[in-house]
Motif scaffolding. Structure first.
Motif, mmCIF file in Angstrom:
data_model
loop_
_atom_site.group_PDB
_atom_site.id
_atom_site.type_symbol
_atom_site.label_atom_id
_atom_site.label_comp_id
_atom_site.label_asym_id
_atom_site.label_seq_id
_atom_site.Cartn_x
_atom_site.Cartn_y
_atom_site.Cartn_z
ATOM 1 N N PRO A 68 0.807 -1.025 -0.069
ATOM 2 C CA PRO A 68 -0.060 0.198 0.051
ATOM 3 C C PRO A 68 0.817 1.174 -0.069
ATOM 4 C CG PRO A 68 -0.080 -0.983 2.178
ATOM 5 C CD PRO A 68 0.370 -1.962 1.248
ATOM 6 N N PRO A 413 -10.214 0.727 0.620
ATOM 7 C CA PRO A 413 -9.766 -0.504 1.424
ATOM 8 C C PRO A 413 -8.180 -0.227 1.402
ATOM 9 C CG PRO A 413 -11.517 -1.165 0.186
ATOM 10 C CD PRO A 413 -11.263 0.444 -0.415
ATOM 11 N N MET A 414 -7.410 -0.225 0.602
ATOM 12 C CA MET A 414 -6.149 -0.142 0.450
ATOM 13 C C MET A 414 -5.723 0.922 1.223
ATOM 14 S SD MET A 414 -3.296 -1.785 -0.849
ATOM 15 C CE MET A 414 -3.736 -2.897 -2.364
ATOM 16 N N TYR A 417 -5.919 0.108 4.964
ATOM 17 C CA TYR A 417 -5.111 -1.121 5.077
ATOM 18 C C TYR A 417 -3.474 -0.542 5.417
ATOM 19 C CZ TYR A 417 -1.682 -4.714 4.335
ATOM 20 O OH TYR A 417 -0.515 -5.620 4.107
ATOM 21 N N GLY A 418 -3.235 0.520 4.524
ATOM 22 C CA GLY A 418 -2.006 0.977 4.463
ATOM 23 C C GLY A 418 -1.702 1.866 5.772
ATOM 24 N N ILE A 420 -3.301 1.593 8.641
ATOM 25 C CA ILE A 420 -2.906 0.658 9.862
ATOM 26 C C ILE A 420 -1.671 0.091 9.868
ATOM 27 C CG2 ILE A 420 -3.783 -1.600 10.946
ATOM 28 C CD1 ILE A 420 -6.452 -1.064 9.661
ATOM 29 N N VAL A 421 -0.992 -0.313 8.684
ATOM 30 C CA VAL A 421 0.162 -0.926 8.697
ATOM 31 C C VAL A 421 1.383 0.177 9.004
ATOM 32 C CG1 VAL A 421 2.085 -1.499 6.978
ATOM 33 C CG2 VAL A 421 -0.056 -2.534 6.685
#
Length: 484
Positions: A68, A413-414, A417-418, A420-421
């Motif tokens: 991401p 969504p990506m 996710y990115g 959170i990462v």
């Protein structure tokens, strides 16, 4: 603000040379990632993971973790193809001070990598020429000896790359392309020969640690090696006339894909040539494995390729550091002296001398700074990559009129996710009780001192430039960029 209404014309940044080809970008990106770790770190990686299976899982997981963040650059680079890279994105998204902090962390990570690569080249050559390591110590710092041959070799690299960068972007980018091509060709030749001689029995046992424990242990180490691809963003303003901004963004994605594929090949193939448990005690496992199966000449060539890899990484990250320093000065976030360009070569001379001077200082300090620098660089990378993702998210709402030749694949969504990462990675490095945290208190102090240096430079910035002028300077530079 509607970007179409901006009247800002040429900026002094536009006088940077326009000479990087698409092969120059790929050479810069792949060369910055696929340096020497593939030869030197294989045994350490296998030992940390507890076997080939866990190692493979860790590399795939690292790709998924960074994906991401890579895709954020895929949107950001064509949208804002300026020498400031992450600095430009963060400034437009979050303002003056945040832009400076992000830009300074970018400077830090690239300067740290320059210093790290100078130390690494002396280690590599010491392995190839034992007499270098046996030279009497001039002095000792932190238990690490500093020798005259190591200093002289380091100075050759620093002066040589500094001269290439000084003479022009076209020369240094061509060097990156040629250097990276040689490394990949030599590595692939050995991969093919190794695959022909592959003995599955050497893979046993496939794992001596649990899958989760082993793969996570290695995953914590990999982001520092699978890094450097973001250097491409700092060269976006210097593309030759035939290179579109869309291709520059795509070159970031291609560089990561090629580099990780090469890492996996150069990790797995050697494990079929010699028992993988023996690799942790070997300095250059792949080279040793080629020698064991009857190809000592190829083993020597791999060592040569790794040395080229170290120099290639130095060349790429040196470029990134100087362009960020130049842009920080151009945007009035540090002293204007860093914007000085050579009249003939159109290269940022003050920035080049500044980065070279820091590398020389670290060279004389020696190997005692090796691990602390690596750990601080890891934090800087997380901040740099994460800031680009958050900037992309912010700019979609703040500047919807900015031309976007591509958008980050995966959509919201990506992005979630990115996000959170990015936050999770940063917390694992900064929370003292985390197993992946910086060493307390020395590395926290080093991080604070280096950040403080950036704030001092910010204090002496060009305060005559207003926020509006700075925004117009950046946004006005975007007109006329070739998108297709």
């Amino acid at each position: 603000m509607d970007t179409k209404q901006l009247k800002s014309g040429e900026t002094s940044g536009r006088t940077l040379s326009k000479s990087i080809s698409i092969w120059g970008y790929l050479g810069m990106g792949i060369g910055a990632v696929f340096g020497s770790s593939w030869l030197l770190m294989t045994g350490i990686w296998l030992d940390a993971a507890g076997g080939p299976v866990n190692s493979l899982i860790a590399f795939i997981a690292c790709f998924l973790v960074e994906l991401p963040l890579v895709l954020a650059y895929y949107e950001a680079v064509p949208m804002i193809p300026l020498a400031g890279g992450e600095l430009s994105y963060a400034y437009l998204g979050f303002g003056n001070f945040i832009g400076m902090i992000v830009g300074w962390f970018g400077v830090l990570v690239n300067i740290i990598l320059c210093a790290w690569e100078v130390l690494a080249i002396t280690r590599m050559l010491s392995y190839m020429i034992p007499a270098i390591d046996k030279a009497p110590a001039l002095y000792t710092i932190g238990g690490a000896a500093v020798t005259l041959p190591a200093i002289l070799l380091g100075l050759v690299v620093i002066i040589g790359i500094g001269f290439l960068q000084y003479r022009g972007t076209k020369l240094s980018s061509k060097f990156s392309a040629i250097n990276t091509s040689i490394i990949i060709i030599l590595a692939l030749i050995c991969v093919v020969i190794g695959a022909i001689n592959f003995d599955p029995a050497n893979l046993e046992p496939l794992q001596i640690k649990g899958t989760l424990d082993g793969s996570l242990s290695l995953l914590a180490m990999l982001p520092f090696s699978i890094a450097g691809w973001e250097t491409i963003s700092k060269g976006a303003q210097e593309a030759s006339s035939g290179v579109s901004v869309k291709k520059i963004g795509l070159s970031v994605v291609i560089s990561v894909g090629v580099a990780i594929t090469m890492y996996i090949l150069t990790l797995i193939v050697p494990t079929g040539l010699m028992p993988w448990q023996e690799m942790s005690g070997v300095t250059a496992p792949f080279a040793t494995a080629m020698t064991r199966i009857g190809f000592p000449f190829l083993g020597t060539l791999l060592l040569f390729a790794a040395c080229l890899g170290v120099i290639g990484v130095y060349n790429s990250v040196f470029f990134g550091a100087t362009r960020l320093l130049y842009s920080l000065g151009e945007y009035g976030l540090i002293p204007k002296k860093f914007t000085k360009l050579h009249r003939k070569y159109k290269t940022p001379t003050t920035a080049i001398f500044f980065v070279s001077a820091i590398a020389v200082i670290v060279l004389f300090v020696g190997q005692s700074l090796f691990i602390p620098l690596v750990n601080v660089a890891a934090v800087s990378y997380i901040i740099l990559w994460g800031s680009t993702l958050f900037s992309v998210i912010r700019l979609r709402s703040k500047y919807p009129d900015l031309p976007r030749s591509v958008k980050m694949p995966g959509g919201k969504p990506m992005m979630i996710y990115g996000s959170i990462v990015s936050i999770a990675l940063l917390l694992t490095m900064l929370i003292p009780i985390s197993p992946a945290a910086l060493n307390w208190p020395s590395e926290y102090i080093l991080l604070i001192v280096l950040l403080g240096l950036g704030i001092v430079l910010y204090f002496f910035r060009d305060k005559s430039m207003s926020e509006t002028e700075r925004s117009e300077l950046i946004l006005g530079s975007l007109h006329g960029k070739k998108e297709d």
